[in-house]
Design a protein around this motif. Structure first.
Motif, short mmCIF file in Angstrom:
data_model
loop_
_atom_site.label_atom_id
_atom_site.label_comp_id
_atom_site.label_asym_id
_atom_site.label_seq_id
_atom_site.Cartn_x
_atom_site.Cartn_y
_atom_site.Cartn_z
N PHE A 99 -23.10 -7.27 -2.08
CA PHE A 99 -23.80 -5.99 -2.28
C PHE A 99 -22.99 -5.08 -3.20
CE2 PHE A 99 -24.87 -1.62 -1.01
CZ PHE A 99 -26.24 -1.64 -1.25
N GLU A 100 -21.69 -5.01 -2.97
CA GLU A 100 -20.83 -4.17 -3.83
C GLU A 100 -20.86 -4.67 -5.27
OE1 GLU A 100 -16.18 -2.65 -4.13
OE2 GLU A 100 -16.81 -3.96 -2.48
N ALA A 102 -23.29 -6.38 -6.69
CA ALA A 102 -24.63 -6.12 -7.25
C ALA A 102 -24.78 -4.66 -7.67
CB ALA A 102 -25.69 -6.50 -6.23
N ILE A 103 -24.30 -3.73 -6.85
CA ILE A 103 -24.42 -2.31 -7.19
C ILE A 103 -23.57 -1.96 -8.41
CG2 ILE A 103 -23.95 0.03 -6.38
CD1 ILE A 103 -26.43 -1.29 -5.17
N LEU A 104 -22.35 -2.48 -8.46
CA LEU A 104 -21.48 -2.21 -9.61
C LEU A 104 -22.09 -2.80 -10.88
CD1 LEU A 104 -18.84 -1.02 -10.63
CD2 LEU A 104 -17.69 -3.16 -10.04
N ALA A 106 -25.27 -3.28 -11.43
CA ALA A 106 -26.43 -2.47 -11.77
C ALA A 106 -26.02 -1.17 -12.47
CB ALA A 106 -27.23 -2.15 -10.50
N ILE A 107 -24.94 -0.54 -11.99
CA ILE A 107 -24.48 0.70 -12.61
C ILE A 107 -24.05 0.44 -14.06
CG2 ILE A 107 -22.66 2.45 -12.55
CD1 ILE A 107 -22.76 2.24 -9.49
N ILE A 247 -31.97 -6.12 -8.84
CA ILE A 247 -31.00 -5.97 -7.76
C ILE A 247 -31.30 -6.97 -6.65
CG2 ILE A 247 -30.17 -4.42 -5.94
CD1 ILE A 247 -30.50 -2.12 -7.85
N ILE A 296 -35.69 -3.69 -0.51
CA ILE A 296 -35.41 -3.06 -1.80
C ILE A 296 -36.72 -2.74 -2.52
CG2 ILE A 296 -34.48 -3.48 -4.11
CD1 ILE A 296 -32.17 -4.94 -2.78
#
Length: 314
Positions: A99-100, A102-104, A106-107, A247, A296
């Motif tokens: 998850f971390e 994927a979020i990084l 995406a950013i 995501i 999501i």
């Protein structure tokens, strides 16, 4: 709004049921004996029979399925056939890493894609537009594993740098955590950026042709306000759709990247379990990923009404 959320949550039931049926019975038709694979070729018949009994593999397939689903309904995903540990805690621990990542990713994707997509849409058919379109096409076309391999080779041969091995939690050491995740996040974010960039460009072009944009410009509004306060806000709905899908895909599609960068995430857990024929872990992980993917999509749908007040859910 609340009625819509409840309906969407109820729709989870048939979706997850379908996923559970597909993954469970697909694993059961794979050739080979699970017990033999786990214990090895030197295992005695008594040992094989005992293992099949311990994990219910000697029961009819339908009984195995309903026994497993009965546990899932109360939060018990079973025990790993390899380690004997509960499956759900292992999935949640590995999921935090994925998850971390994927979020990084995406950013990084948003930082690259949205500004370039807006610029390309504003300067249509210019050299800048063609450059952005080529970059986005490369981002979509180059496979993640190829980009990751090339990036590691270039850094190793040119700067004698190799990615850190293992994983350190963000709250334990934020700098070390970022050093570990930044390269795989760049690889995944680059691939995401290509699709988001193309969608941003096409959405901006479509919105800029609308009558309300011409009216705002005719009133003397500054171009910066026209673009960011009106055009981009209205263009965000299709952009948000593809971001939400990406995501969701990332959460279940980081297998190769996690393997290349030795990240102990959910993707690596699934790949290891497939190689070891650990059915309970595979079933639980796939079902969990499906659940997160649907949630999501629900979150993205709810954000539509925030971006566009004309969209309401009843």
């Amino acid at each position: 709004m609340y009625a819509y959320i409840i309906r969407r949550l109820l729709m989870l039931i048939p979706v997850l049921f379908g996923v559970s049926v597909v993954i469970f019975f697909t694993l059961r038709i794979i050739p080979g004996d699970v017990a033999q694979t786990i214990l090895g070729t030197d295992a005695t018949e008594d040992a094989l029979a005992q293992l099949r009994k311990d994990f219910g593999l000697d029961q009819p397939v339908m009984k195995q399925y309903f026994s497993w689903m009965g546990g899932v309904l109360v939060g018990d995903f079973g025990e790993s056939m390899r380690t004997g540990r509960d499956v759900l805690p292992d999935i949640l621990n590995r999921f935090k890493i994925t998850f971390e990542l994927a979020i990084l990713s995406a950013i990084i994707s948003w930082i690259i894609a949205i500004p370039l997509g807006v610029i390309a849409g504003i300067k249509r058919n210019s050299k800048t537009d063609f450059t952005v379109r080529i970059i986005s096409l490369l981002g979509v076309s180059i496979p993640n594993f190829a980009l990751a391999t090339v990036l590691i080779l270039v850094l190793a041969l040119t700067f004698s740098y190799s990615p850190p091995v293992g994983y350190v939690g963000f709250f334990e050491d934020p700098i070390k955590n970022l050093q570990i995740l930044i390269l795989p996040a760049i690889v995944l974010g680059t691939a995401m950026a290509g699709a988001v960039m193309r969608m941003t460009r096409s959405s901006i072009l479509e919105i800029l042709r609308q009558d309300f944009v011409r009216t705002i410009r005719a009133k003397g509004a500054k171009e910066r306000l026209v673009i960011f306060n009106h055009a981009l806000r209205n263009a965000m709905i299709p952009i948000l759709t593809i971001i939400g899908m990406q995501i969701g895909v990332l959460l279940g599609g980081t297998v190769i990247i996690e393997q290349i960068f030795s990240l102990p995430g959910l993707g690596q857990l699934v790949l290891t379990s497939i190689n070891q024929r650990d059915f309970t872990v595979i079933q639980g992980a796939v079902l969990f990923i499906a659940f997160v993917f649907v949630m999501i999509n629900l979150l993205v749908d709810l954000l539509y009404s925030y971006l566009d007040p004309r969209i309401t859910y009843k």
